[in-house]
Every structure is written in C-alpha cells, then in structure tokens.
Write an enzyme that holds these catalytic residues in place. Structure first.
Site, PDB file in Angstrom:
ATOM      1  N   HIS A  67       0.823  -1.207   0.000  1.00  0.00           N
ATOM      2  CA  HIS A  67       0.000   0.000   0.000  1.00  0.00           C
ATOM      3  C   HIS A  67       0.864   1.268   0.000  1.00  0.00           C
ATOM      4  CE1 HIS A  67      -2.187   3.196   2.297  1.00  0.00           C
ATOM      5  NE2 HIS A  67      -3.089   2.944   1.379  1.00  0.00           N
ATOM      6  N   GLU A  70       2.136   1.875  -3.422  1.00  0.00           N
ATOM      7  CA  GLU A  70       1.061   2.437  -4.251  1.00  0.00           C
ATOM      8  C   GLU A  70       1.039   3.967  -4.106  1.00  0.00           C
ATOM      9  OE1 GLU A  70      -3.000   1.707  -2.793  1.00  0.00           O
ATOM     10  OE2 GLU A  70      -3.179   3.795  -3.422  1.00  0.00           O
ATOM     11  N   HIS A  71       1.128   4.448  -2.863  1.00  0.00           N
ATOM     12  CA  HIS A  71       1.135   5.900  -2.652  1.00  0.00           C
ATOM     13  C   HIS A  71       2.352   6.550  -3.302  1.00  0.00           C
ATOM     14  CE1 HIS A  71      -1.805   7.317   0.552  1.00  0.00           C
ATOM     15  NE2 HIS A  71      -2.195   6.085   0.286  1.00  0.00           N
ATOM     16  N   GLU A 143      -4.678   8.306   6.894  1.00  0.00           N
ATOM     17  CA  GLU A 143      -5.556   7.344   6.223  1.00  0.00           C
ATOM     18  C   GLU A 143      -5.902   6.202   7.191  1.00  0.00           C
ATOM     19  OE1 GLU A 143      -3.931   5.675   2.632  1.00  0.00           O
ATOM     20  OE2 GLU A 143      -5.784   4.641   2.123  1.00  0.00           O
TER      21      GLU A 143
END
Lengths: 424, 422
Positions: A67, A70-71, A143
């Site tokens: 993840h 991905e950022h 997040e």
C-alpha cells in the site's frame, strides 16, 4: 490475440500475452465516451514474506509495504507528481491496494493517449527518496486513522482476525502506524523490482478501442524488461480451524453491526467459478430479500436492511461473509444457523432455487453496464485465475444437487465466527 | 401527459439495462420532511397487487433480478421522493419474449401510486414498523463521522431554514404520524406534487409515451398545478462574524468542515454563468488532485489524507473539509484560509484554470455513460426551470475566464467553522 466472445452479454475480450510476460486484456465498447485503463500487479498486502526470483534467502518486509508503494509510485524524478499530471489532463486517476493485488488506473473521455504516456511511464519508473518516503508516513497515518473511525471496517477486520491464526489476510491492508515507520526507500525498491515485473502484471482496457491499435499503443510505451521466474510467496501454515468463535468491539454506533464469517476450504481451480455462483445463490436464498429469514426478522424489527454477502477466495484461502446491522445480532445469527440446518435437512426448494438463479443471472448481466466496472472485474478475476465470462456461462450448469453439496462443504458451523461492534 | 406530470425519455444503446425513475417533488418544509421519509419507506412494503415485501421481492427476482430502489434527496428548496426500477433489456435475456420495460413500469407505478390500504389508511403494521425503521435511520446520522460533520455544518448555517433540514426528518416528529393521517397526506401529495418520470434505455421501436400514458396507475393521476420551488440561489447578507462550532464525539481523527458563503448580488446570481464560474472556482480550490487544498494541506503539509472542497450551487456555498489530527486544527484552518485568500488575490495560473476546466468537461462528457447520473442531471435542470443540454453545459464551462473566477473568489466569505473532535 486470443478472442473470447460471450453471446449472452454480447461482449468480447481480446487477450494477449506479450513477450515480456505482461497480459493485456481489451474489452471494446463501441460508442461509449469513457475509456478506462487499469494496470495491476499480483502483489497485495498479503505478500510481505517471499523469495525473490534468483535468490535463495527469504525476504521479509514490514506490513503495509504494498500500500505504501502504491502511494509513492506517483512521485517522479523530475519533481512532478503523476497524479497531478494526469489530473491536469482532465482524466480521473487513482490507485488501490487489496490483499492480493495493487492497481493503478484512470478514466478519460479526452486526452486518453497523452494520459497513457504519463500513466505507463510512472508505473514503470519508481522514484523514492528518504525525504519523500518520510513525508508519506504522515499522510498514510491519517488514512489509517480515518479507517479507525469506520465501524464497518472494524467489524470486518475483527471477523478475519477471528478466522485466521497466521494468514496475513487478517491484517490491515495499510499496515499500522508502527509497521510503516520501518519502511524506507530500499525496502520499496526491493519490493518494486520483485513484484512490478511485467510477468507478474496484467493490464486491462475497456472503452471505444480498436483492439490491435490500442495493443500497439501499449506495446510502444513499454520499457524493455525480461520476464522473471516465479516469486515464491511464503504464508505461514494456516490450520483449517478458526481462532475464536466470537469477537466484540465497542464503538459509537447507533445500532450494532455484525459480520458472520465462515472459513472455507479454497476451491480447486476447476470449481472456483461454480462454487462462487452456488454460494451466491445459496446466500440469497437463505437470507436474501425474499427469504423467510429476512422477512421474519424485518417484521420483528431485528434487522432493517438486507445483509450483504461476500465470498472471497484465492488459491490459499476462502471465506464467506454475511454483514449487516441489527438491534439483536445474536438473534440473527441463531436464525441464520437454523435456516442452514433446515436447508441441509429438508433440501432446497426448487421454485426458490430457479427464481434466485434468474436473479443472479440478471446481476451478472448488469456488471457489463459501465467501463470501469467491467475492467475492474476482469482484472480482479484474472488475479484469482478465472475469466469473468465464465460466470455468465456456468450459471446454467448449477443444479440443486451441486448447490446442496456446496452448502454441506462450506457452511460449517464449527468454522463460523461472529463479530459484533456495538456502543458502550 | 397531463399537466404537472412530465415524461422524459433518454434513448441510448450504451447499457444492458433500462432504468425507470419516478420523482415526486414538493417544497422542503419541517412539517413534511419526516412524513416524506416515512412515506417512501411504507410504499415499498406493499401495494394492491403485491401486498407484502416478500411478494414484491419475488416478483422482481422473477424479472431477472430487476432492482427496485427508493430514496430521498434535498435538491435546493425541494424534497424529492425517488423511486427506481432497473431491469435487463430484453435483448440480453435468455428468453426474448418478455416485455421487461412494460413490466418494470407496471411494478414501479403500482408501488408508488397504488399502495396497500385498509380502513382509509395505510396498513397499521407497516406504518408502525417503518416508524421504527425511520427512527433508526435518523439516529444513524452520526455513524459516518465525515458525513455527519458536513451535515452539522450545513445545519448550523441554515438554522430554521429548509436548506438546513435533515432529509430523513426528526424523531420527535414521528410521534404524531399514524397510518390514517399519513395516508391523507399521501393523497394530497400525489394530487399536488410535481411528477417527473424518466425512462432511459434502448427504446427504439417502443412507443414509450403510449406505454407510460396507458399504464393503469399513471392514467389515474389527476392534472395539477404542481407545487414546488424553482431552485435558484439567493442573495446573502454579509456575515459580521464567523460562527465557530465544536462538537465532541468518539472519533480518532478530527473532522473539519468550513462553510463559506458566496456573497453575490442578485444580478450576479441570475447570470446564467454564475453556476459554471463557481464550479471552476471550486475545482481550482479543492476539487482535484492539483487543487490548492489537496496540494497544500495534504501533499505539502502532510496534515491530511482527505482535503477537498465542494460547491453547492443551490444554497450558494463552498464547503471545505479535511480529516486531521485533533491537535492540528489551528495549522489546518490557517492553511485553508490562506488558500481562500490566495484565490481572492488571483494567485492561480491559466494552467490551473485549464486543468480545472478539463476535469469538469471530462465529467460532463461522462454523464451520459451512466444512466442514473444522466437522469439526475436532467431532474436538476427541470427543478431549476432550465433546460441546458449536456453540450451547452460544456460550452458554458468553456466560456468562463480568469476575471470571472477572481470576481467570484472575492465574494467568498467565511460563515461557519465546524470541528468534530474527541
């Protein structure tokens, strides 16, 4: 190019496996203005322990790297952020990470090819620095905290934790504030180089395209890379049993939320689609809108909305989730189990079965209504090793006998967990 | 069609489905808002032809999983009761003989216009159960904290005004509603509300006007001088001082919402372009990934994962929202205020404008790729007494220039700062 046509929904998919190992799928949609592209790598939050092709040592990285990557993929060496560049072209770009894959995507009406330049460039060119990695920890931290405020997320994650002893599917996709604090640029590069090889990726486009042309446009934008050997993914041994049958959390909710989880044996390759269809039919018959269970519990005020159903599977795990909100979650659970027992003992009503099959057929047809749903579905199914058209083709072959066997094999109360979130 | 009832058809071959929508619009008032919420809930429970929800569901499943949906929307000063049936186009059914479109119109009109009644009222049992259900929905407004924060900010800004009402109504108002008086209200509503019927799908070779007009339940409807408000933003008196509201709930992350007024004159508001200028302003401020808010609050200061803004044309407001660490309240509000100020100073480039324009135009071009989105767009036009086509819409957006956005920016004034924290 391989072409598969489905006469029921009147759609075609063109599939090509390129020399570098990349699979490209094209679903043409004439007359639609939106064009959708999604590029996925078979690399999700589950994959934090693996052997890099060509190496012997096991690599283990902190939870949440997929993840985090991905950022960070959007950051470019020229100082620009690809999300900004795509946004300035007027296209709608995004990315997401699941347990099993990471995907980058955009939807465009104009400037599709200008956006394709940027899109394919950034996915193929990572740029991580100590500084930009540190900065992201603050954003991802927020997040993670945002998810902490979602009771729906809590009830879901608790159910998975109650089902799985060791398998990483039970963990938060984002990792935790603690695990991500250990991430640095070297870890990111290592994971990128391992998992973002074309042979581990699949690209799907859906929209008004001429298949040969768009394939050429994609090929022209690929940098040269050789396919790599198999990535050995290491998951801890997972027992068939559950961890604990019940888990409860306190959060401020106006009505308790619940999730029933059932830990299943992963289906064999040939049975994946058929098992999935049968489970969808069964869940709808047992607790769907026209079911006795739902109607009775609605009338007595125990539940107010249809519970949602999910069947998730990979090669190494499978589970069923039934989630909803109820004033009395335990009563729902009790009635749900009674109904399963009843189905096993007394058999499946044929009229209800046929009607539910018709409904599921309609659901499958509706999935072909818009380009983003179609492309995402094909990618997701590809990651599971199935072709999306198979659902609409196989449904007619599911009969009561088959469904009954699936019921007996999967709906086992000993492998059932019950997760509840309610207020103090 | 009869006066006050309008049929809108959208002939498109992009979809596997036909979507039929029936919208009942009436002025939004505190008196009626709870009744409307309860009404939509009760109607879906049973009608003359299918007396129970089970019968309705079975019928829909039989129609290859046709999907019935209902809901409520606040559109400006109107409350809209929305009812939909989505069904597969005959072309994609295993048996071609079905006339799915006709069957879909029938079941939808039956649910909306021919409800189950007893002794001149709705069914008692359904009414009591749905009162409980609506109560639950109202109480659930705090469940999604980000949405709740936005609603609370709007509520604070529109105290005692229709715009500030909660669309599902109020628990204390449920008490006085019963099966009889709600049915009386329903009859009045059906005879006086504005009715818009939308049919979207592959309609060639179908006489859709005839199909709708000859539908038994629709044929029974009376002519009416429909009661509804023509939506348009109002002039706003300048705020003397910003209103600060802080509320505590069990949250991990603080939810910040700042509501701004667009203090435009009557003449400016009535300018057709007002809406499109506002859209561009909003996109530059916080509507995209390149926007000022996303760049400064999230990317540069690393304070938030969500930081964006929205433009509410009907109420004439800009809302800024961000999910932040509680202790970063001051820091975040300062950065947000700086961005609003920068907009006033004209501190945005031609490139920013072009980027924003592209995003908006692309959204407009995509409207007709989604059945419900297209229907809702035209409903919005209908309720604001306009008829701007998608093509004209895009042209208006093309036409907005930097001066206009700067003028608009100068009229933005802070109204309320709302912070949800622990």
């Amino acid at each position: 190019m391989q072409v598969i046509e489905n006469l029921k929904v009147k759609e075609k998919v063109y599939i090509e496996k390129l020399n570098n190992g990349l699979t490209v799928m094209i679903i043409p949609k004439e007359g639609i203005k939106k064009k959708y592209i999604i590029w996925g790598t078979h690399y999700g939050s589950n994959d934090s322990k693996f052997i890099v092709p060509g190496e012997n040592e096991v690599t283990e990285v902190p939870k949440g790297v997929a993840h985090f990557l991905e950022h960070k993929m959007f950051e470019q060496e020229n100082g620009r952020n690809s999300l900004d560049v795509l946004s300035s072209l007027g296209v709608n770009a995004n990315a997401f990470t699941t347990n099993t894959h990471t995907a980058y995507l955009y939807e465009a009406t104009d400037n599709f090819y200008e956006a394709l330049d940027e899109f394919m460039d950034y996915v193929q060119h990572p740029y991580f620095t100590d500084e930009n990695v540190e900065k992201e920890k603050g954003i991802i931290g927020q997040e993670i905290m945002m998810y902490d405020d979602y009771p729906e997320w809590k009830v879901y994650l608790n159910a998975l934790e109650a089902m799985y002893h060791n398998h990483p599917v039970k963990l938060d996709i984002t990792g935790t504030i603690e695990t991500i604090s250990h991430i640095d640029k070297d870890i990111l590069y290592k994971c990128y180089n391992t998992f973002y090889n074309p042979s581990n990726m699949c690209l799907v486009v859906c929209g008004d395209f001429e298949p040969k042309e768009i394939l050429k446009e994609i090929e022209n934008r690929l940098i040269e890379k050789k396919p790599e050997g198999e990535i050995k993914r290491i998951y801890e041994n997972e027992d068939e049993s559950i961890v604990k049958p019940r888990v409860e959390s306190k959060m401020e909710v106006s009505i308790p939320l619940f999730t029933i989880g059932i830990k299943c044996i992963p289906p064999k390759q040939k049975e994946k689609v058929k098992t999935h269809i049968a489970i969808e039919i069964l869940l709808n018959m047992i607790a769907g809108e026209s079911s006795k269970l739902y109607q009775d519990l609605y009338k007595s005020g125990v539940i107010l909305n249809m519970p949602s159903f999910e069947y998730e599977f990979t090669d190494d795990y499978a589970y069923i989730l039934v989630s909803g909100a109820s004033r009395n979650p335990d009563e729902f659970l009790e009635k749900f189990n009674q109904e399963i027992e009843n189905y096993i003992k007394n058999g499946i009503n044929e009229e209800d079965f046929e009607r539910t099959k018709k409904m599921i057929y309609g659901e499958y047809v509706k999935e072909y209504n818009n380009v983003s749903d179609i492309a995402r579905m094909f990618l997701n199914d590809f990651m599971k090793g199935v072709n999306s058209f198979d659902y609409i083709e196989e449904i007619s072959t599911i009969d009561i006998e088959y469904a009954k066997q699936v019921l007996i094999d999967n709906f086992t109360t000993e492998k059932q967990v019950f997760s509840v979130v309610k207020s103090n | 069609m009869k006066q006050g009832i309008k049929l809108h058809t959208i002939n498109t071959n992009k979809f596997k489905t036909n979507l039929i929508a029936m919208f009942l619009s009436i002025p939004l008032t505190r008196e009626n808002v709870t009744k409307n919420a309860l009404l939509t809930s009760i109607l879906r429970r049973g009608c003359q032809k299918y007396k129970t929800q089970e019968e309705i569901s079975k019928r829909l499943e039989e129609m290859y999983g046709a999907e019935f949906n209902c809901g409520l929307d606040k559109l400006g000063k109107n409350h809209v009761l929305k009812f939909y049936v989505e069904s597969i186009n005959d072309e994609f059914l295993p048996e071609m003989k079905e006339n799915m479109l006709k069957q879909s119109i029938e079941i939808l009109s039956e649910i909306v216009f021919n409800p189950l009644t007893e002794n001149n009222g709705f069914n008692e049992e359904y009414t009591n159960q749905e009162k409980e259900n609506v109560k639950q929905i109202i109480e659930a407004k705090k469940d999604n904290k980000a949405r709740y924060a936005l609603f609370r900010c709007v509520e604070e800004m529109f105290k005692d005004k229709p715009e500030g009402l909660y669309k599902y109504g109020y628990v204390e108002d449920l008490e006085n509603i019963n099966a009889k008086n709600l049915y009386e209200y329903y009859k009045e509503l059906i005879d006086s509300c504005k009715i818009d019927i939308f049919v979207s799908g592959k309609l060639e070779n179908t006489n859709i006007e005839q199909l709708v007009e000859q539908d038994e339940n629709i044929a029974k409807l009376k002519e009416r001088e429909p009661k509804f408000n023509i939506n348009k933003p109002e002039e706003k008196a300048p705020m003397q001082q910003a209103n600060n509201v802080e509320e505590k709930l069990d949250v991990t992350q603080g939810k910040l919402v700042i509501g701004y007024d667009v203090e435009a004159s009557k003449q400016e508001i009535e300018n057709e372009k007002f809406r499109y200028i506002g859209m561009l302003y909003n996109a530059i401020l916080g509507g995209t990934a390149t926007s000022k808010l996303f760049q400064n609050v999230r990317e540069k200061a690393s304070l938030a994962y969500t930081a964006s803004s929205s433009f509410s044309y009907y109420t004439g407001n800009i809302f800024v929202n961000a999910g932040i660490e509680i202790e970063n309240f001051e820091k975040a509000t300062d950065i947000i205020k700086d961005q609003i100020e920068a907009m006033k100073q004209g501190d945005f480039s031609d490139e920013d404008i072009e980027n924003a324009r592209k995003v908006i135009i692309s959204n407009i071009e995509g409207i007709s790729d989604e059945q419900d989105t297209e229907i809702i767009y035209f409903l919005g036009q209908e309720l604001s007494g306009r008829n701007v086509s998608l093509k004209q819409y895009a042209e208006f957006v093309q036409d907005v220039n930097k001066n206009e956005i700067e003028d608009f920016a100068k009229k933005i004034n802070i109204n309320t700062v709302y912070f949800l924290r622990n």
